[in-house]
Design an enzyme around this catalytic site. Structure first.
Site, PDB file in Angstrom:
ATOM      1  N   LYS A   9      28.805 -14.211  39.924  1.00  0.00           N
ATOM      2  CA  LYS A   9      27.583 -15.015  39.735  1.00  0.00           C
ATOM      3  C   LYS A   9      27.944 -16.383  39.159  1.00  0.00           C
ATOM      4  O   LYS A   9      27.473 -17.418  39.649  1.00  0.00           O
ATOM      5  CB  LYS A   9      26.647 -14.301  38.775  1.00  0.00           C
ATOM      6  N   ASN A  10      28.812 -16.391  38.134  1.00  0.00           N
ATOM      7  CA  ASN A  10      29.080 -17.645  37.426  1.00  0.00           C
ATOM      8  C   ASN A  10      30.056 -18.550  38.161  1.00  0.00           C
ATOM      9  O   ASN A  10      30.394 -19.626  37.682  1.00  0.00           O
ATOM     10  CB  ASN A  10      29.564 -17.340  36.004  1.00  0.00           C
ATOM     11  N   ARG A  70      18.969 -21.443  33.672  1.00  0.00           N
ATOM     12  CA  ARG A  70      19.762 -22.508  33.077  1.00  0.00           C
ATOM     13  C   ARG A  70      20.743 -23.123  34.036  1.00  0.00           C
ATOM     14  O   ARG A  70      20.988 -24.313  34.026  1.00  0.00           O
ATOM     15  CB  ARG A  70      20.543 -21.946  31.889  1.00  0.00           C
ATOM     16  N   CYS A 121      17.036 -19.963  26.035  1.00  0.00           N
ATOM     17  CA  CYS A 121      16.849 -18.594  26.536  1.00  0.00           C
ATOM     18  C   CYS A 121      17.046 -17.663  25.349  1.00  0.00           C
ATOM     19  O   CYS A 121      17.291 -18.080  24.229  1.00  0.00           O
ATOM     20  CB  CYS A 121      17.826 -18.309  27.662  1.00  0.00           C
ATOM     21  N   ARG A 169      20.897 -23.287  23.889  1.00  0.00           N
ATOM     22  CA  ARG A 169      21.538 -23.789  25.119  1.00  0.00           C
ATOM     23  C   ARG A 169      21.342 -25.301  25.290  1.00  0.00           C
ATOM     24  O   ARG A 169      20.718 -25.767  26.231  1.00  0.00           O
ATOM     25  CB  ARG A 169      20.992 -23.042  26.349  1.00  0.00           C
ATOM     26  N   PRO A 170      21.836 -26.113  24.365  1.00  0.00           N
ATOM     27  CA  PRO A 170      21.672 -27.573  24.489  1.00  0.00           C
ATOM     28  C   PRO A 170      22.442 -28.138  25.686  1.00  0.00           C
ATOM     29  O   PRO A 170      23.279 -27.447  26.279  1.00  0.00           O
ATOM     30  CB  PRO A 170      22.245 -28.093  23.169  1.00  0.00           C
ATOM     31  N   ILE A 171      22.170 -29.403  26.016  1.00  0.00           N
ATOM     32  CA  ILE A 171      22.858 -30.053  27.148  1.00  0.00           C
ATOM     33  C   ILE A 171      23.527 -31.358  26.715  1.00  0.00           C
ATOM     34  O   ILE A 171      23.912 -32.182  27.550  1.00  0.00           O
ATOM     35  CB  ILE A 171      21.857 -30.363  28.288  1.00  0.00           C
ATOM     36  N   ASP A 172      23.685 -31.537  25.409  1.00  0.00           N
ATOM     37  CA  ASP A 172      24.227 -32.818  24.909  1.00  0.00           C
ATOM     38  C   ASP A 172      25.605 -33.148  25.475  1.00  0.00           C
ATOM     39  O   ASP A 172      25.910 -34.320  25.754  1.00  0.00           O
ATOM     40  CB  ASP A 172      24.265 -32.806  23.372  1.00  0.00           C
ATOM     41  N   LEU A 173      26.423 -32.129  25.700  1.00  0.00           N
ATOM     42  CA  LEU A 173      27.784 -32.412  26.194  1.00  0.00           C
ATOM     43  C   LEU A 173      27.749 -32.823  27.673  1.00  0.00           C
ATOM     44  O   LEU A 173      28.540 -33.669  28.119  1.00  0.00           O
ATOM     45  CB  LEU A 173      28.678 -31.191  25.991  1.00  0.00           C
ATOM     46  N   ASP A 186      30.340 -12.748  27.358  1.00  0.00           N
ATOM     47  CA  ASP A 186      29.519 -11.933  28.265  1.00  0.00           C
ATOM     48  C   ASP A 186      29.897 -10.465  28.237  1.00  0.00           C
ATOM     49  O   ASP A 186      29.147  -9.630  28.748  1.00  0.00           O
ATOM     50  CB  ASP A 186      29.647 -12.459  29.702  1.00  0.00           C
ATOM     51  N   VAL A 237      30.215 -17.754  20.220  1.00  0.00           N
ATOM     52  CA  VAL A 237      29.826 -18.682  21.286  1.00  0.00           C
ATOM     53  C   VAL A 237      28.324 -18.964  21.303  1.00  0.00           C
ATOM     54  O   VAL A 237      27.899 -20.115  21.387  1.00  0.00           O
ATOM     55  CB  VAL A 237      30.298 -18.154  22.665  1.00  0.00           C
ATOM     56  N   ARG A 297      19.632 -10.037  37.610  1.00  0.00           N
ATOM     57  CA  ARG A 297      20.088 -11.425  37.723  1.00  0.00           C
ATOM     58  C   ARG A 297      21.593 -11.487  37.937  1.00  0.00           C
ATOM     59  O   ARG A 297      22.096 -12.415  38.562  1.00  0.00           O
ATOM     60  CB  ARG A 297      19.753 -12.205  36.439  1.00  0.00           C
TER      61      ARG A 297
HETATM   62  C1  EPZ Z   1      28.165 -20.202  31.116  1.00  0.00           C
HETATM   63  O1  EPZ Z   1      26.989 -20.631  30.460  1.00  0.00           O
HETATM   64  C2  EPZ Z   1      27.809 -18.872  31.768  1.00  0.00           C
HETATM   65  N1  EPZ Z   1      26.741 -19.077  32.742  1.00  0.00           N
HETATM   66  C3  EPZ Z   1      27.357 -17.883  30.685  1.00  0.00           C
HETATM   67  O2  EPZ Z   1      27.102 -16.636  31.334  1.00  0.00           O
HETATM   68  C4  EPZ Z   1      28.507 -17.701  29.701  1.00  0.00           C
HETATM   69  O3  EPZ Z   1      28.095 -16.838  28.666  1.00  0.00           O
HETATM   70  C5  EPZ Z   1      28.902 -19.067  29.112  1.00  0.00           C
HETATM   71  O4  EPZ Z   1      29.236 -19.977  30.179  1.00  0.00           O
HETATM   72  C6  EPZ Z   1      30.097 -18.962  28.180  1.00  0.00           C
HETATM   73  O5  EPZ Z   1      31.179 -18.404  28.848  1.00  0.00           O
HETATM   74  C7  EPZ Z   1      27.056 -19.580  33.969  1.00  0.00           C
HETATM   75  O6  EPZ Z   1      28.200 -19.904  34.239  1.00  0.00           O
HETATM   76  C8  EPZ Z   1      25.933 -19.735  34.932  1.00  0.00           C
HETATM   77  P1  EPZ Z   1      28.488 -23.059  27.675  1.00  0.00           P
HETATM   78  P2  EPZ Z   1      26.925 -22.146  29.857  1.00  0.00           P
HETATM   79  O7  EPZ Z   1      27.995 -24.408  28.041  1.00  0.00           O
HETATM   80  O8  EPZ Z   1      27.675 -23.064  30.737  1.00  0.00           O
HETATM   81  C9  EPZ Z   1      27.201 -24.866  23.528  1.00  0.00           C
HETATM   82  C10 EPZ Z   1      25.954 -14.635  31.736  1.00  0.00           C
HETATM   83  O9  EPZ Z   1      25.595 -13.683  31.029  1.00  0.00           O
HETATM   84  N2  EPZ Z   1      26.851 -26.090  24.262  1.00  0.00           N
HETATM   85  O10 EPZ Z   1      29.953 -22.773  27.753  1.00  0.00           O
HETATM   86  O11 EPZ Z   1      25.516 -22.458  29.540  1.00  0.00           O
HETATM   87  C11 EPZ Z   1      26.166 -23.774  23.751  1.00  0.00           C
HETATM   88  O12 EPZ Z   1      25.103 -23.921  22.858  1.00  0.00           O
HETATM   89  C12 EPZ Z   1      25.783 -16.057  31.236  1.00  0.00           C
HETATM   90  O13 EPZ Z   1      26.468 -14.527  32.875  1.00  0.00           O
HETATM   91  C13 EPZ Z   1      26.532 -27.239  23.548  1.00  0.00           C
HETATM   92  O14 EPZ Z   1      26.515 -27.233  22.322  1.00  0.00           O
HETATM   93  O15 EPZ Z   1      27.734 -21.948  28.499  1.00  0.00           O
HETATM   94  C14 EPZ Z   1      26.928 -22.514  23.506  1.00  0.00           C
HETATM   95  O16 EPZ Z   1      26.908 -22.258  22.105  1.00  0.00           O
HETATM   96  C15 EPZ Z   1      25.184 -16.117  29.841  1.00  0.00           C
HETATM   97  N3  EPZ Z   1      26.193 -28.357  24.235  1.00  0.00           N
HETATM   98  C16 EPZ Z   1      28.359 -22.874  23.911  1.00  0.00           C
HETATM   99  O17 EPZ Z   1      28.398 -24.302  24.055  1.00  0.00           O
HETATM  100  C17 EPZ Z   1      26.193 -28.398  25.606  1.00  0.00           C
HETATM  101  O18 EPZ Z   1      25.910 -29.473  26.177  1.00  0.00           O
HETATM  102  C18 EPZ Z   1      28.783 -22.241  25.223  1.00  0.00           C
HETATM  103  O19 EPZ Z   1      27.929 -22.726  26.209  1.00  0.00           O
HETATM  104  C19 EPZ Z   1      26.531 -27.230  26.313  1.00  0.00           C
HETATM  105  C20 EPZ Z   1      26.862 -26.090  25.623  1.00  0.00           C
END
Ligand code: EPZ
Length: 418
Positions: free
Chosen positions: A22-23, A93, A117, A122-126, A305, A327, A397
């Site tokens: 999926k990911n 997301r 969620c 789940r911020p998007i600042d990065l 996960d 995480v 999902r």
């Molecule tokens: C991906 O989510 C996966 N989803 C998630 O899988 C997985 O748990 C996660 O990576 C970590 O491995 C998909 O690939 C579709 P992140 P993503 O950005 O990209 C912080 C599942 O169950 N962060 O690596 O959203 C955030 O808050 C799902 O299959 C910022 O601070 O994860 C979190 O604490 C759940 N600012 C950490 O990074 C940002 O701009 C990890 O988030 C982005 C993220």
């Protein structure tokens, strides 16, 4: 509404086939926008999230037909002023992953801010920091974010956290930029490498994917291609835990050792016997489960996960186990549902202290998120009596026909309509 009904106590046997990840497929489907042409994604898993992202692409003039196991996409009719369906963006997301490709191809994109969620804000600042480093201007307001750039130019980004989504979005934004881009402290997950392999097949120039430093040399154009994404390491890991929990001998076909090293190490540490083959892993039960400590980390650390499925296993280890979730800030909701089934778990912030119990007792529980739902199914496989799981849409999902795959292994699980 649908529910799962499980009657615990059955040993599992035989083999289970892992589906495509999926990911991996979600960012790859988003990346097809960059080609402005036809792409075919093969061996596509029939997952709710895959249907959602196909509907999202249809909302921005991309043809997306999912038939006979493949997804046929055509983004040649996009004009660049399309606004993605906000409901769909908020629903999932990963929808946010179309931002990089649209910004890259058209120089502008306006998209609804993704919701949080259950597992975290789940911020998007990065993501936005990366787009700015490539020369985009960002406007936020009224629940939308708009990014614009006459022409993206190569830049350098040091990610505060190795975010998977931010790494993917920035990589997709950089592939058509003028000049070179370097992403440092990048996410190293196998799905990042898979996306990079897809982009390179389209004509992108990318090196270092799968390490913490990725270099992208901008090119003028990308072409449409066919591609088969990698297998789902989290689905594979979930079935490995199912074999361990039920003390069974099962073969997980599609499980790749190189993507599962941290889980394999932890399963061995708690006494699970396994065999590693070429393209498969065999679980050979255990002679008693020992307690272990788990700390989730970005890849190659223990995957967040797999935290909830592993917690179900730790509940039956004889002793005290500690799980630390580093995480996401709210990823222990399965603990309260497992406690309804008799688990002994104490949550203290990012830590869960688990005292082993003899067995789960079946009861009514609710899936609160995708992986929490998987943890409840695992507990139901070995619980005394019957376990009913509600809100199983969360589980659909990310797991293809989980009840069919488990039934084929001998589990007593039914999906019922209520
Ligand atoms: C991906 O989510 C996966 N989803 C998630 O899988 C997985 O748990 C996660 O990576 C970590 O491995 C998909 O690939 C579709 P992140 P993503 O950005 O990209 C912080 C599942 O169950 N962060 O690596 O959203 C955030 O808050 C799902 O299959 C910022 O601070 O994860 C979190 O604490 C759940 N600012 C950490 O990074 C940002 O701009 C990890 O988030 C982005 C993220």
């Amino acid at each position: 509404m649908e529910k799962f009904i499980l009657k615990g106590g059955k040993k599992l046997q035989g083999e289970v086939f892992v589906s495509v990840a999926k990911n991996s497929i979600l960012p790859i489907i988003a990346a097809t926008i960059l080609s402005g042409s036809k792409c075919t994604i093969e061996n596509a898993p029939e997952l709710e999230d895959v249907y959602v992202i196909c509907d999202l692409l249809k909302s921005i003039n991309v043809k997306a037909d999912f038939k006979e196991g493949s997804i046929y996409l055509d983004s040649s009719c996009m004009v660049g002023n399309e606004e993605p369906d906000s409901e769909l963006v908020r629903k999932m997301r990963a929808s946010f992953l179309i931002m990089g490709p649209m910004l890259s191809r058209f120089g502008r994109v306006k998209i609804s801010l993704p919701g949080g969620c259950n597992i975290g804000s789940r911020p998007i600042d990065l993501h936005l920091k990366g787009f700015k480093a490539l020369g985009a201007t960002i406007d936020l307001g009224h629940g939308f974010v708009e990014a614009k750039a006459d022409k993206l130019r190569g830049g350098s980004i040091y990610l505060d956290f190795p975010s998977v989504g931010a790494t993917e979005n920035i990589m997709m934004a950089a592939v058509l930029a003028d000049g070179d881009t370097i992403i440092e402290n990048a996410a190293e997950e196998p799905e990042i490498k898979d996306l990079a392999n897809f982009l390179v097949k389209m004509g992108a120039i990318i090196s270092g994917a799968g390490t913490d430093t990725i270099i992208i040399k901008g090119v003028k154009q990308l072409k449409g291609v066919s591609y088969t994404p990698i297998f789902d390491r989290i689905e594979a890991g979930t079935y490995m835990v199912a074999g361990a929990l039920t003390n069974s001998n099962i073969k997980i076909v599609g499980a790749e050792e190189e993507n599962l090293r941290s889980l394999i190490a932890k399963l061995i540490e708690c006494g699970v016997k396994l065999e590693i083959g070429q393209g498969f892993i065999i679980i050979n039960g255990h002679d008693g489960l020992s307690p272990i400590d788990i700390k989730t980390m970005p890849y190659p650390g223990f995957p967040t996960d797999m935290q909830s499925p592993m917690m179900s296993l730790m509940c039956l280890a004889q002793g005290t186990s500690i799980v630390t979730e580093t995480v996401f800030e709210n990823r222990f909701m399965h603990a309260s549902e497992l406690k309804r089934m008799g688990a002994n778990i104490k949550i203290d912030g990012r830590c869960a202290v688990i005292e082993g119990i003899k067995s789960f007792s079946g009861c009514n529980v609710k899936a609160t998120d995708l992986r929490a739902g998987a943890a409840l199914i695992l507990a139901g496989l070995v619980a005394e009596g019957t376990t009913t799981i509600e809100d199983i849409y969360h589980i659909d999902r990310g797991y293809v026909c989980i009840e069919k795959k488990l039934k084929k292994l001998g589990a007593n699980i039914e999906r019922i309509q209520v």
